[in-house]
Design a protein around this motif. Structure first.
Motif, mmCIF file in Angstrom:
data_model
loop_
_atom_site.group_PDB
_atom_site.id
_atom_site.type_symbol
_atom_site.label_atom_id
_atom_site.label_comp_id
_atom_site.label_asym_id
_atom_site.label_seq_id
_atom_site.Cartn_x
_atom_site.Cartn_y
_atom_site.Cartn_z
ATOM 1 N N ALA A 107 60.178 -17.069 -77.061
ATOM 2 C CA ALA A 107 59.856 -16.682 -75.974
ATOM 3 C C ALA A 107 59.410 -15.907 -75.250
ATOM 4 O O ALA A 107 59.551 -14.990 -75.255
ATOM 5 N N LEU A 108 58.796 -15.997 -74.190
ATOM 6 C CA LEU A 108 57.319 -15.496 -73.769
ATOM 7 C C LEU A 108 57.848 -15.125 -71.904
ATOM 8 O O LEU A 108 58.019 -16.406 -71.675
ATOM 9 N N ALA A 109 58.377 -14.590 -71.686
ATOM 10 C CA ALA A 109 58.517 -13.700 -70.070
ATOM 11 C C ALA A 109 57.842 -13.517 -69.783
ATOM 12 O O ALA A 109 56.796 -11.781 -70.119
ATOM 13 N N GLY A 110 56.621 -13.720 -68.719
ATOM 14 C CA GLY A 110 57.007 -13.436 -67.663
ATOM 15 C C GLY A 110 57.417 -12.539 -66.475
ATOM 16 O O GLY A 110 57.806 -13.716 -65.626
ATOM 17 N N GLY A 111 57.104 -11.403 -65.846
ATOM 18 C CA GLY A 111 57.936 -10.808 -64.508
ATOM 19 C C GLY A 111 59.485 -11.507 -64.293
ATOM 20 O O GLY A 111 60.328 -10.937 -65.587
ATOM 21 N N PRO A 112 59.911 -12.339 -63.854
ATOM 22 C CA PRO A 112 60.790 -13.435 -63.555
ATOM 23 C C PRO A 112 61.234 -13.994 -64.619
ATOM 24 O O PRO A 112 62.134 -14.377 -64.300
ATOM 25 N N GLY A 113 60.537 -14.449 -65.479
ATOM 26 C CA GLY A 113 60.904 -15.123 -66.683
ATOM 27 C C GLY A 113 61.853 -14.646 -67.603
ATOM 28 O O GLY A 113 61.684 -15.824 -68.374
ATOM 29 N N ILE A 114 61.831 -13.311 -67.026
ATOM 30 C CA ILE A 114 63.426 -12.868 -68.214
ATOM 31 C C ILE A 114 64.305 -13.671 -68.487
ATOM 32 O O ILE A 114 64.601 -13.122 -68.984
ATOM 33 N N GLY A 115 64.300 -14.011 -67.017
ATOM 34 C CA GLY A 115 66.099 -14.384 -67.083
ATOM 35 C C GLY A 115 66.072 -15.274 -68.237
ATOM 36 O O GLY A 115 67.194 -15.971 -68.621
ATOM 37 N N PRO A 116 65.977 -16.514 -67.373
ATOM 38 C CA PRO A 116 65.535 -17.801 -69.012
ATOM 39 C C PRO A 116 65.332 -17.280 -70.094
ATOM 40 O O PRO A 116 65.920 -17.672 -71.043
#
Length: 212
Positions: A107-116
């Motif tokens: 799972a790759l998260a950029g900024g607010p993408g950490i939630g999902p």
């Protein structure tokens, strides 16, 4: 106001200018990690709406949304100030980017993408699969949950905002370790897709949610 009214169970700070809304699950609401809702609220005289992706690995008595708080925003500061028992309205869930418990995940998260992203990783771990989280941000959120994932055997890679060489290296290193997910704004997910291709992968095989 349209949508289904839902009651706030709690509001918690989970990082710099970042909160989670824990909402009581309404009857008939069933969602998978990766899906999102349309949240409606009326801070003043105008009804405002925003899309928020679920940041809880499952939906039981409650579910969770992660909200980045813009101090000058017209909705997020109001959401951050909500208290137990307050009400917002939701529609959904929506979205075809989901995790259904079948694979290892990256799972790759950029900024607010950490939630999902953290929700997908936790759901994979709960289903007995391996998980990698690659998270690019200047001021990380959900660090407690990420540390718990690491303690449980997951791999968590932090990359500073703007340090794209390190992000590309992390993608190349881990891209074949599970089903790829990416959540974030356009610049981030575009870079991720290009990095997957540069590393010899097919970005069309990744499940990418572009926040715009």
């Amino acid at each position: 106001m349209e949508g289904t009214p839902v009651t706030v169970a709690s509001v918690s700070e989970v990082g710099p200018e970042t909160v989670t809304l824990e909402l009581e699950t309404p009857d008939g609401f069933d969602a998978l990690p990766g899906q999102f809702v349309l949240l409606r609220a009326k801070p003043d005289e105008e009804v405002l709406s925003r899309h928020y992706t679920l940041s809880s690995p499952s939906v039981g008595e409650t579910f969770e949304l992660t909200v980045g708080v813009d101090p000058d925003g017209d909705l997020s500061p109001w959401l951050a100030a909500l208290e137990r028992g307050d009400t917002v309205h939701i529609d959904g869930p929506f979205g075809r980017i989901t995790y259904e418990g079948e694979d290892d995940v990256v799972a790759l998260a950029g900024g607010p993408g950490i939630g999902p992203s953290v929700a997908v990783a936790e759901a994979a771990h709960d289903a007995g699969h391996d998980a990698v989280v690659i998270y690019q941000a200047d001021e990380p959120a959900h660090t407690d949950r990420l540390e718990a994932l690491e303690d449980a055997g997951a791999t968590v890679v932090f990359v500073d905002d703007g340090v794209n060489d390190e992000l590309a290296d992390a993608i190349e290193t881990h891209r074949e370790e599970g089903q790829l997910y990416a959540f974030g704004f356009d610049d981030f997910v575009t870079f991720v897709a290009d990095a997957i291709e540069d590393a010899g992968g097919d970005p069309d095989d990744a499940l990418i949610e572009n926040f715009g």
